[in-house]
Design an enzyme around this catalytic site. Structure first.
Site, mmCIF file in Angstrom:
data_model
loop_
_atom_site.group_PDB
_atom_site.id
_atom_site.type_symbol
_atom_site.label_atom_id
_atom_site.label_comp_id
_atom_site.label_asym_id
_atom_site.label_seq_id
_atom_site.Cartn_x
_atom_site.Cartn_y
_atom_site.Cartn_z
ATOM 1 N N GLU A 231 -7.830 -5.387 -2.200
ATOM 2 C CA GLU A 231 -7.799 -4.705 -0.891
ATOM 3 C C GLU A 231 -8.068 -5.784 0.133
ATOM 4 O OE1 GLU A 231 -8.894 -3.679 2.462
ATOM 5 O OE2 GLU A 231 -10.710 -2.860 1.551
ATOM 6 N N CYS A 265 -11.687 -3.460 7.891
ATOM 7 C CA CYS A 265 -10.315 -3.796 7.487
ATOM 8 C C CYS A 265 -9.343 -2.710 7.929
ATOM 9 C CB CYS A 265 -10.242 -4.013 5.975
ATOM 10 S SG CYS A 265 -10.968 -2.690 5.004
#
Length: 459
Positions: A231, A265
């Site tokens: 990720e 993020c």
């Protein structure tokens, strides 16, 4: 032997010093984790679930302690830290509630329906978890909960600036009764971390961080024939379409850019605004960003605390400076005051174009990049004009149109419609393109690191 020094980003003052581990110490922890796994894998999913529920209980009981530590180590607002701990408790509970069904054996037919088969999701061993500093509890927990339920053991390498948070999580898991060595933390640098990936008892690797680090870890793991879940970064686009509710879009986009001091993020970073509403949105958005109260992260009325480190601060200064040099217009912020702590003000850049850091890269801090689009179709094109593909958002009064754009055109793993949020235990989390691959949450994470084993029965 080298040391890790943690530092309070609100003051710059040193906090704790930790000795890094030797190769023999680290490998001994991996071997101990494997031994713990050999026992843990014999438990049923229903037998594992109570351990997860107890961890959730202990986390909640220590929410204030954990939130205060996160604030000291990386500048998270104290109120956001408490919310993060609650999310982690919910993840453990969700996994305990749904794991036994998600991972249950499946009966199937084979040989034209004449014979029976069983698909079982068997644990594989020790999982290496490499995690960043921006969510010091949540990042390791989303890996830990899923893999404990699946029957695996976990070795965590946390970001050095939140070393204390990683160690506290381990200690609280032990306090909750989790078997010793099933979850362990190692304090290592990058070179020894690479050797951990190569260790024969490490069966898979999961990592959250930059796309550069993800590329390195993914390459090394694949060279050693080990599965990865990555990720990575993103520069999520939030589209303000011609029929958007401007007041809702302004407030939501500001929250999405300021949340967690802009260090998330999956958060609003690029704001792609259609010509029809551009002037109204930009004027209101800049005013809202200018009102954001920056200051002490322990104060309840603070909206924006410090960024996590001097390195992070310097990176933002460089990215904003380069973008302005290349033609971006600074509408507010961008001029941090000198003083103690790593405080970067809420900043808005307009006229962002390809080739600028504000357009191409991830700005991990409270900096918003505004991009003008001719119309809705052009906005969607600009949103997808990125090497990243983690999340995104759409503001429109037409929900059917938004769903159609999200499903059929938005090239990301997650899309928010008229809203902002980070993660939910019941929905898959992950991205595409340079934002990585694999999924966590929503039941998907529990099956990333298992052996989907086929058992064929004769009749």
């Amino acid at each position: 032997m080298t040391q890790i020094q943690t530092r309070n980003p609100a003051t710059g003052e040193p906090l704790e010093t930790y000795e890094t581990m030797s190769e023999s110490e680290v490998f001994a922890k991996i071997e101990a984790a494997h031994a713990a796994f050999l026992d843990w894998r014999t438990k049923s999913h229903d037998e594992r679930a109570p351990y997860l529920r107890k961890i959730a209980e202990v986390l909640r009981a220590n929410a204030d302690r954990f939130a205060e530590l996160m604030t000291r180590e990386m500048g998270k607002l104290i109120k956001d830290g408490k919310t993060e701990v609650e999310i982690c408790a919910r993840i453990f509970e969700y996994t305990a509630d749904h794991g036994p069904k998600e991972l249950a054996d499946q009966e199937r037919q084979h040989s034209g329906g004449r014979k029976r088969g069983i698909v079982t999701f068997s644990p594989i061993g020790v999982i290496y978890s490499v995690q960043p500093w921006n969510f010091p509890v949540y990042q390791p927990v989303r890996v830990l909960a899923a893999n404990l339920m699946a029957g695996n053991a976990v070795i965590l390498k946390h970001a050095s600036i939140c070393t204390g948070s990683g160690l506290l999580l381990r200690d609280l898991c032990l306090e909750a009764g989790l078997p010793k060595d099933l979850f362990e933390v190692i304090l290592v640098g990058h070179d020894l971390s690479d050797k951990v990936i190569e260790h024969k008892l490490i069966r898979a690797v999961t990592m959250t961080g930059s796309d550069g680090a993800g590329s390195h870890i993914g390459e090394l793991a694949s060279k050693n024939l080990k599965k990865t879940v990555l990720e990575l970064g993103s520069n999520d686009a939030y589209l303000v379409l011609e029929d958007a509710d401007i007041d809702l879009a302004v407030e939501t986009c500001a929250q999405g850019r300021l949340y967690n001091n802009g260090e998330t993020c999956v958060s609003a970073k690029r704001f792609v605004v259609t010509e029809a509403v551009y002037d109204d949105f930009v004027a209101a958005f800049v005013a809202r960003m200018q009102r954001a109260k920056m200051g002490d992260p322990t104060a309840e009325d603070t909206e924006l605390g410090p960024v996590s480190s001097q390195e992070q601060f310097d990176t933002l200064v460089e990215q904003v400076g380069k973008s302005v040099e290349q033609g971006a217009t600074l509408l507010c912020g961008g001029d941090p005051e000198e003083g103690e702590g790593y405080y970067y003000p809420a900043t808005v850049l307009a006229d962002c174009k390809p080739g600028m850091p504000a357009y191409d890269d991830e700005l991990f801090g409270p900096v918003a990049s505004i991009i003008r689009a001719k119309d809705d179709e052009d906005a969607m094109r600009i949103a997808n004009d990125s090497r990243y593909g983690l999340g995104g958002g759409i503001f429109t009064r037409d929900e059917d149109k938004a769903i159609r754009l999200a499903r059929d055109h938005f090239d990301t793993g997650m899309v928010r419609i008229n809203s902002f949020g980070a993660a939910d235990p019941n929905m898959p989390f992950g991205g595409v393109k340079d934002s990585g691959y694999g999924r966590e949450h929503g039941g998907f994470g529990m099956k990333e690191f298992v052996n989907a084993k086929a058992i064929f029965l004769p009749s």
